[in-house]
Design a protein around this motif. Structure first.
Motif, PDB file in Angstrom:
ATOM      1  N   MET A 115       0.866  -1.176   0.000  1.00 14.33           N
ATOM      2  CA  MET A 115       0.000   0.000   0.000  1.00 14.33           C
ATOM      3  C   MET A 115       0.898   1.220   0.000  1.00 14.33           C
ATOM      4  O   MET A 115       1.822   1.312   0.802  1.00 14.33           O
ATOM      5  CB  MET A 115      -0.829   0.068   1.281  1.00 14.33           C
ATOM      6  N   ASN A 116       0.624   2.144  -0.870  1.00 12.42           N
ATOM      7  CA  ASN A 116       1.328   3.418  -0.876  1.00 12.42           C
ATOM      8  C   ASN A 116       0.421   4.418  -0.170  1.00 12.42           C
ATOM      9  O   ASN A 116      -0.632   4.772  -0.689  1.00 12.42           O
ATOM     10  CB  ASN A 116       1.634   3.859  -2.304  1.00 12.42           C
ATOM     11  N   GLN A 117       0.802   4.834   0.999  1.00  9.65           N
ATOM     12  CA  GLN A 117      -0.009   5.717   1.825  1.00  9.65           C
ATOM     13  C   GLN A 117       0.378   7.167   1.565  1.00  9.65           C
ATOM     14  O   GLN A 117       1.391   7.644   2.053  1.00  9.65           O
ATOM     15  CB  GLN A 117       0.159   5.374   3.306  1.00  9.65           C
ATOM     16  N   GLY A 118      -0.419   7.857   0.760  1.00 10.58           N
ATOM     17  CA  GLY A 118      -0.168   9.251   0.424  1.00 10.58           C
ATOM     18  C   GLY A 118       0.490   9.398  -0.931  1.00 10.58           C
ATOM     19  O   GLY A 118       1.196   8.508  -1.402  1.00 10.58           O
ATOM     20  N   GLU A 119       0.248  10.534  -1.545  1.00 12.80           N
ATOM     21  CA  GLU A 119       0.800  10.802  -2.874  1.00 12.80           C
ATOM     22  C   GLU A 119       2.327  10.794  -2.854  1.00 12.80           C
ATOM     23  O   GLU A 119       2.971  10.262  -3.749  1.00 12.80           O
ATOM     24  CB  GLU A 119       0.288  12.155  -3.383  1.00 12.80           C
ATOM     25  N   VAL A 120       2.916  11.352  -1.794  1.00 16.99           N
ATOM     26  CA  VAL A 120       4.375  11.402  -1.689  1.00 16.99           C
ATOM     27  C   VAL A 120       4.974   9.999  -1.594  1.00 16.99           C
ATOM     28  O   VAL A 120       6.121   9.780  -1.959  1.00 16.99           O
ATOM     29  CB  VAL A 120       4.807  12.288  -0.493  1.00 16.99           C
ATOM     30  N   ALA A 121       4.190   9.025  -1.143  1.00 20.14           N
ATOM     31  CA  ALA A 121       4.653   7.645  -1.036  1.00 20.14           C
ATOM     32  C   ALA A 121       4.398   6.851  -2.318  1.00 20.14           C
ATOM     33  O   ALA A 121       4.700   5.664  -2.384  1.00 20.14           O
ATOM     34  CB  ALA A 121       3.967   6.954   0.139  1.00 20.14           C
TER      35      ALA A 121
END
Length: 187
Positions: A131-137
């Motif tokens: 899971m990529n949590q947040g746009e920055v991730a």
């Protein structure tokens, strides 16, 4: 040069395209919409979210593989590999810590089921889960949490993504969806 009433000048086809070299090209113009952000939501609201709209439609058209009480599994429209699934809650929630206990449990159970089904149908050697949590991730759609289930095979990371930023996929998404949905256990 042609006269204005003669129509357009005819130009030989070999004057277009890249110069002659020893490279072959795999044209993937369908990827341009992803690169340009065409399918990304205009804002973080549920009304703009494709992950909120997909469950309201037809499973085949939306590439939905399976549905649970709180979560569903859908093929990634821009897959890293064939059978690249995402498991996500129906509820529009962005942060893993904001899931209910029921959503957390079903997300985990559905991820396990996705791995079992993909193993049975495609026999991958391994998986990437994440899971990529947040746009920055790196979340492409940060406003709606989604768990990636990416099957992996020996040698599947070849020269195309490295050199040409292109991924070669051997099967159409509709065919992948049909195979996985047919193999998904109902219980």
């Amino acid at each position: 040069m042609t006269h204005p009433t003669d129509g357009p000048e005819m130009v030989p086809a070999d004057r277009f395209g890249p110069p002659q070299d020893d490279l072959q090209r795999l044209w993937t113009p369908h990827r341009l919409v992803y690169i340009g952000g065409q399918d990304k939501p205009a804002d973080p609201t549920p009304e703009s979210c494709p992950f909120c709209r997909i469950p309201a439609g037809d499973d085949e058209d939306g590439l939905v593989v399976a549905r649970g009480a709180d979560c569903y599994a859908v093929l990634n429209l821009y897959p890293y590999n064939s059978a690249h699934l995402m498991v996500l809650p129906y509820r529009h929630v962005s942060d893993y810590t904001d899931l209910t206990d029921a959503e957390t449990h079903e997300l985990a159970a559905m991820t396990q089921r996705a791995m079992r089904v993909v193993r049975a149908v495609y026999a991958p050697a391994g998986f990437n889960l994440g899971m990529n949590q947040g746009e920055v991730a790196g979340a492409g759609i940060a406003a709606h949490l989604h768990q990636h289930v990416v099957p992996r095979w020996p040698g599947d990371s070849n020269f195309l993504p490295v050199v040409a930023r292109t991924k070669s996929l051997p099967e159409l998404l509709a065919d992948t969806r049909e195979r996985l949905a047919a193999a998904w256990p109902t219980a």
